[in-house]
Design an enzyme around this catalytic site. Structure first.
Site, PDB file in Angstrom:
ATOM      1  N   HIS A 131       0.870  -1.182   0.000  1.00 14.93           N
ATOM      2  CA  HIS A 131       0.000   0.000   0.000  1.00 14.93           C
ATOM      3  C   HIS A 131       0.905   1.230   0.000  1.00 14.93           C
ATOM      4  O   HIS A 131       2.005   1.191   0.546  1.00 14.93           O
ATOM      5  CB  HIS A 131      -0.835  -0.060   1.281  1.00 14.93           C
ATOM      6  CG  HIS A 131      -1.930   0.937   1.394  1.00 14.93           C
ATOM      7  ND1 HIS A 131      -1.704   2.245   1.737  1.00 14.93           N
ATOM      8  CD2 HIS A 131      -3.269   0.819   1.235  1.00 14.93           C
ATOM      9  CE1 HIS A 131      -2.863   2.886   1.797  1.00 14.93           C
ATOM     10  NE2 HIS A 131      -3.838   2.048   1.486  1.00 14.93           N
ATOM     11  N   ASP A 208       3.039  -4.751   8.255  1.00 14.13           N
ATOM     12  CA  ASP A 208       1.832  -3.954   8.078  1.00 14.13           C
ATOM     13  C   ASP A 208       0.635  -4.881   8.277  1.00 14.13           C
ATOM     14  O   ASP A 208       0.346  -5.743   7.433  1.00 14.13           O
ATOM     15  CB  ASP A 208       1.845  -3.339   6.670  1.00 14.13           C
ATOM     16  CG  ASP A 208       0.572  -2.556   6.363  1.00 14.13           C
ATOM     17  OD1 ASP A 208      -0.405  -2.675   7.116  1.00 14.13           O
ATOM     18  OD2 ASP A 208       0.570  -1.844   5.340  1.00 14.13           O
ATOM     19  N   GLN A 211      -4.524  -5.245   7.103  1.00 12.30           N
ATOM     20  CA  GLN A 211      -5.523  -6.189   6.568  1.00 12.30           C
ATOM     21  C   GLN A 211      -5.493  -7.548   7.268  1.00 12.30           C
ATOM     22  O   GLN A 211      -6.318  -8.412   6.955  1.00 12.30           O
ATOM     23  CB  GLN A 211      -5.293  -6.400   5.055  1.00 12.30           C
ATOM     24  CG  GLN A 211      -5.457  -5.140   4.228  1.00 12.30           C
ATOM     25  CD  GLN A 211      -6.885  -4.599   4.205  1.00 12.30           C
ATOM     26  OE1 GLN A 211      -7.844  -5.299   4.518  1.00 12.30           O
ATOM     27  NE2 GLN A 211      -7.029  -3.339   3.836  1.00 12.30           N
TER      28      GLN A 211
HETATM   29  N1  PLP Z   1      -1.691  -0.811   4.623  1.00 12.15           N
HETATM   30  C1  PLP Z   1      -2.630  -1.578   4.067  1.00 12.15           C
HETATM   31  C2  PLP Z   1      -2.287  -2.964   3.638  1.00 12.15           C
HETATM   32  C3  PLP Z   1      -3.924  -1.087   3.902  1.00 12.15           C
HETATM   33  O1  PLP Z   1      -4.861  -1.836   3.337  1.00 12.15           O
HETATM   34  C4  PLP Z   1      -4.213   0.231   4.337  1.00 12.15           C
HETATM   35  C5  PLP Z   1      -5.561   0.814   4.126  1.00 12.15           C
HETATM   36  O2  PLP Z   1      -6.303   0.398   3.278  1.00 12.15           O
HETATM   37  C6  PLP Z   1      -3.199   0.983   4.923  1.00 12.15           C
HETATM   38  C7  PLP Z   1      -1.948   0.433   5.055  1.00 12.15           C
HETATM   39  C8  PLP Z   1      -3.458   2.379   5.426  1.00 12.15           C
HETATM   40  O3  PLP Z   1      -4.347   2.336   6.499  1.00 12.15           O
HETATM   41  P1  PLP Z   1      -4.936   3.701   7.119  1.00 12.15           P
HETATM   42  O4  PLP Z   1      -5.505   4.469   5.968  1.00 12.15           O
HETATM   43  O5  PLP Z   1      -5.956   3.221   8.083  1.00 12.15           O
HETATM   44  O6  PLP Z   1      -3.790   4.405   7.760  1.00 12.15           O
END
Ligand code: PLP
Length: 415
Positions: A131, A208, A211
Site C-alpha cells: 500500500h 503492516d 488487513q
Molecule cells: N496498509 C494496508 C495494507 C492497507 O490496506 C491500508 C488501508 O487500506 C493501509 C496500510 C493504510 O491504512 P490507514 O488508511 O488506516 O492508515
C-alpha cells in the site's frame, strides 16, 4: 459454551443485526451489499454506543486532570490500550502506541527509527504489493538519509517472490517492511518466513497488519517482528485511531516523532526531556473516544472469536473467488495460495470505475481504482482493478448480488 453460542451467532444472519448500517437502503429501494471492508469495516451498535456513552458520561482529557471524569477517561483509554496489546500479543504493555492509524504508525517508525539509524547506501526492502502507506514514508526518510528503497517482486499468481527476496537481502538491508495481507490481491504473505530471512540478514522488520489484524489471530511477540502496525477502523472500530506495537526496549532507544504536550518530562526554553513509554510517542490530546470505541470493538471481536472470524471470512472469500472465476467475462487479478478478505478482478472490456458505478446502482458497494497500490498496478499492466472485500457479516447472498450486478453491467455494455 460461550464460544459455541458466538459461533452460532456468527453463522446466523442475526449477526447482521449488530450493524445498523447493513439494514439501510441505497439508491431508493436497494438493500445494501457492503463489499468494501478492506477500505473500512462497518461498526456494530456496541461500538457506536460506547463512543456515544463516552461523550455523554465521561468526556475529559486524559493523564492530566485530577477530577472524576479525567480519571475515568484515563481509565477507559488505558483499558483500550491493554485490550489492543492482549488481542495482538504485544511484547510489552508500554510498547502499544496509539497513533491515527497504520499510515501514521509507519511514518512514526520511518522518521524516528529510520531518521536515527539509516545512513547513505543503507537499504529498505519493501515489496511491489505494498500500500502507498508502506512505500511513501520510506521514500521520505530515504531522501533525508541517502538510503535506498528496493522492492521484492511478485510471482505470476500474486505471491511474493521469496527467492528474489533472498537475493535482495544483504548487510546493507536495514529494514524490511512488508504487508501481512495484500489489500489489493488478497494474498496472505508468509510473514514468519519473511521475518526469519530478514532477521538472518540483520535487518529490522515492520509488518503492516492493516488487513490481517481484522480477520486473523495475530501474536506479535510470537512472530518476533520489531514493529507491527494496524488501524482500528478496519477492525469494527472508529476511524482516526490505530497502533504501533513494538518491544519497549526498541522504542526506548528511538527519538520522539511529534513534539508537544503529553510526550515530555521536563521542558525549558532551551531543551526538553521525554516522558516514559508509551507517552513519549503520543504528543497532544489523543483520540480518546476512538480508543474507547476500539476497546469495545475488540471486546465484540473477542466475543465472536478471532479464529471463528478468520474461518468465516476465509469461507466467504474463497466462495466468492471460485464463483467470480467461473463467471464469464471475469478475470481474477491473482490466485494466491491463501487469501485474506479481498478478491480483485477485471470485467473484460469495461473500465473498473464503470463497473463499480454500475454495480453500485444495484446497491452493491465494491472498490475500483489503484486501491493505493500504483506500483502493483504497473506490475499488473492495468491502471485499475475492481475489489470485493469481505467481513464476517457478509453472506453468500452478497456474492450472488455482486454476480447479478456484474451480469447486468456486461449486458448494458454489450460484452
Ligand atoms: N496498509 C494496508 C495494507 C492497507 O490496506 C491500508 C488501508 O487500506 C493501509 C496500510 C493504510 O491504512 P490507514 O488508511 O488506516 O492508515
Amino acid at each position: 459454551m460461550k464460544g459455541i453460542m458466538s459461533m452460532n451467532r456468527l453463522l446466523s444472519s442475526e449477526i447482521r443485526d449488530d450493524f445498523p448500517v447493513l439494514s439501510r437502503k441505497v439508491h431508493g429501494d436497494c438493500s445494501l451489499v457492503y463489499l468494501d471492508n478492506a477500505a473500512t469495516s462497518q461498526k456494530p451498535a456496541c461500538v457506536i454506543d460506547a463512543v456515544s456513552a463516552y461523550y455523554r458520561r465521561t468526556n475529559a482529557n486524559v493523564h492530566r486532570g485530577m477530577h472524576a471524569l479525567a480519571e475515568e477517561a484515563t481509565g477507559e483509554y488505558e483499558a483500550a490500550r491493554r485490550a489492543v496489546g492482549a488481542l495482538l500479543g504485544a511484547p510489552d504493555p508500554e510498547g502499544v502506541i496509539f497513533t491515527r492509524g497504520t499510515t501514521e504508525s509507519i511514518n512514526l517508525v520511518a522518521q524516528s527509527w529510520g531518521g536515527a539509524n539509516l545512513r547513505a547506501g543503507d537499504e529498505i526492502l519493501i515489496s511491489v504489493m505494498e500500500h502507498h502507506s508502506n512505500i511513501v514514508p520510506w521514500q521520505l526518510v530515504a531522501q533525508r538519509t541517502g538510503a535506498v528503497v528496493k522492492a521484492v517482486p511478485l510471482m505470476p499468481e500474486g505471491e511474493l517472490d521469496l527467492e528474489a527476496m533472498e537475493r535482495l537481502l544483504s548487510e546493507r538491508t536495514k529494514m524490511v517492511s512488508i504487508t501481512q495481507v495484500s489489500n489489493a490481491l488478497g494474498t496472505v504473505n508468509p510473514v514468519d518466513v519473511i521475518i526469519a530471512k530478514a532477521k538472518a540478514a540483520g535487518a529490522k522488520v515492520l509488518i503492516d497488519g492493516a488487513q490481517s489484524a481484522p480477520h486473523m489471530p495475530v501474536d506479535v511477540k510470537a512472530l518476533g517482528c520489531d514493529f507491527f502496525v494496524c488501524s482500528a477502523h478496519k477492525m469494527c472500530g472508529p476511524t482516526g485511531i490505530g497502533a504501533l506495537i513494538a518491544p519497549a526496549g526498541l522504542l526506548e532507544g528511538m527519538p520522539p516523532f511529534l513534539g508537544g504536550g503529553e510526550m515530555i518530562d521536563q521542558v525549558t526554553i532551551e531543551a526538553s526531556s521525554w516522558a516514559d513509554l508509551p507517552y513519549k510517542f503520543e504528543a497532544g490530546t489523543p483520540n480518546i473516544a476512538g480508543a474507547v470505541g476500539w476497546g469495545a470493538a475488540i471486546a465484540y471481536l473477542n466475543d465472536l472469536g478471532i479464529e471463528a472470524i478468520e474461518q468465516r471470512v476465509h469461507e466467504r472469500v474463497e466462495d466468492a473467488a471460485a464463483r467470480l472465476e467461473a463467471e464469464p467475462g471475469v478475470t481474477l487479478t491473482a490466485h494466491p495460495r491463501k487469501r485474506g478478505g479481498a478478491v480483485s478482478f477485471w470485467l473484460d472490456g469495461i473500465h473498473p470505475h464503470d463497473v463499480a458505478q454500475l454495480v453500485d446502482q444495484s446497491g452493491v458497494a465494491i472498490r475500483a481504482g489503484h486501491v493505493c497500490c500504483q506500483p502493483l498496478m504497473k506490475h499488473l499492466g492495468h491502471p485499475a482493478i475492481n475489489r470485493a472485500s469481505y467481513s464476517f457479516y457478509n453472506t453468500e447472498e452478497d456474492t450472488t448480488r455482486l454476480l447479478e450486478a456484474l451480469r447486468t453491467t456486461r449486458k448494458l455494455f454489450g460484452v
